[in-house]
Design an enzyme around this catalytic site. Structure first.
Site, PDB file in Angstrom:
ATOM      1  N   ASP A   7       0.851  -1.187   0.000  1.00  0.00           N
ATOM      2  CA  ASP A   7       0.000   0.000   0.000  1.00  0.00           C
ATOM      3  C   ASP A   7       0.886   1.235   0.000  1.00  0.00           C
ATOM      4  O   ASP A   7       1.783   1.356   0.843  1.00  0.00           O
ATOM      5  CB  ASP A   7      -0.914   0.014   1.220  1.00  0.00           C
ATOM      6  N   ASP A 126     -15.361  -3.746  -0.872  1.00  0.00           N
ATOM      7  CA  ASP A 126     -14.810  -3.269   0.396  1.00  0.00           C
ATOM      8  C   ASP A 126     -15.969  -3.017   1.347  1.00  0.00           C
ATOM      9  O   ASP A 126     -16.753  -2.089   1.138  1.00  0.00           O
ATOM     10  CB  ASP A 126     -14.012  -1.979   0.179  1.00  0.00           C
TER      11      ASP A 126
END
Length: 224
Positions: A7, A126
């Site tokens: 990330d 998500d």
């Protein structure tokens, strides 16, 4: 299959807790590239692009040339998907763009699949509180992950389910949430959010689900 996660935020590798609080930060890219090079797939997310605060485009391209990556974060158009693939990504992750006015946009799903090929698309689910979150997890819709899977099955090669409620907490992944999704799709299904032990990865593998792991690797709980 274990899929390690990279990330990016502010030009560095980071790990966030529930998508908001930064817990870890690294800038030793070569070391992590070397450690992750043995994996058939790495997940690479541009968090700044996902949130809309900038991007790490050059870094994404550089890492995607060195590692086999599925790339996500800010891919909200056919042009962006094509650019990511041209930049070295094997697949692209699309989430927020699958919604128009907070409703599922089947037309866009079909259009992007026709443009780049469904096998090169990973659709992101998500979830916060059982509902799909978009715009870098900042907005929760009224759509459930199951509804999204059922709607978009024809137009992607994989679904990525992230349990945001447990993301980064290292408290374990709730296996019960993934089983209805596994039953609903023949596509590759990938789970993320709180995975901390090899046993969880083995349990997911047993039902045909792959695992994205970030925090547990960076904190040394799982070998990389």
């Amino acid at each position: 299959m274990l899929i390690p996660s990279i990330d990016l935020m502010g030009g560095k590798i980071v790990q966030l807790m529930q998508g908001r609080k930064k817990v870890l930060e690294f800038d030793d890219f070569d070391a992590w590239v070397t450690r992750f090079s043995k994996y058939p797939l790495v997940q690479l997310i541009d968090l700044d692009a996902a949130i809309g605060t900038g991007n790490n485009a050059n870094l994404v391209s550089e890492l995607a040339r060195q590692l086999p990556c599925q790339v996500g974060g800010g891919i909200r158009s056919v042009e962006a998907a094509r650019a990511a693939l041209a930049g070295g990504a094997q697949r692209v992750i699309v989430g927020s763009a699958l919604f128009a006015e907070d409703k599922l946009d089947r037309d866009f799903a079909e259009r992007i699949a026709e443009a780049v090929g469904s096998d090169r698309l990973v659709f992101a689910l998500d979830a916060i509180g059982g509902r799909v979150a978009i715009r870098g997890w900042r907005k929760v819709t009224g759509v459930t992950p199951l509804e999204m899977v059922q709607a978009f099955e024809p137009w992607c090669g994989a679904f990525l389910y992230t349990h945001v409620d447990s993301e980064g907490l290292l408290q374990g992944f709730p296996q019960e949430v993934i089983r209805p999704l596994r039953a609903a799709t023949s596509r590759q299904l990938i789970a993320a959010g709180g995975i901390r032990a090899q046993g969880e990865i083995d349990e997911l593998h047993a039902i045909g689900v792959d695992a994205v792991v970030g925090m547990a690797i960076y904190q040394g709980l799982l070998p990389a």
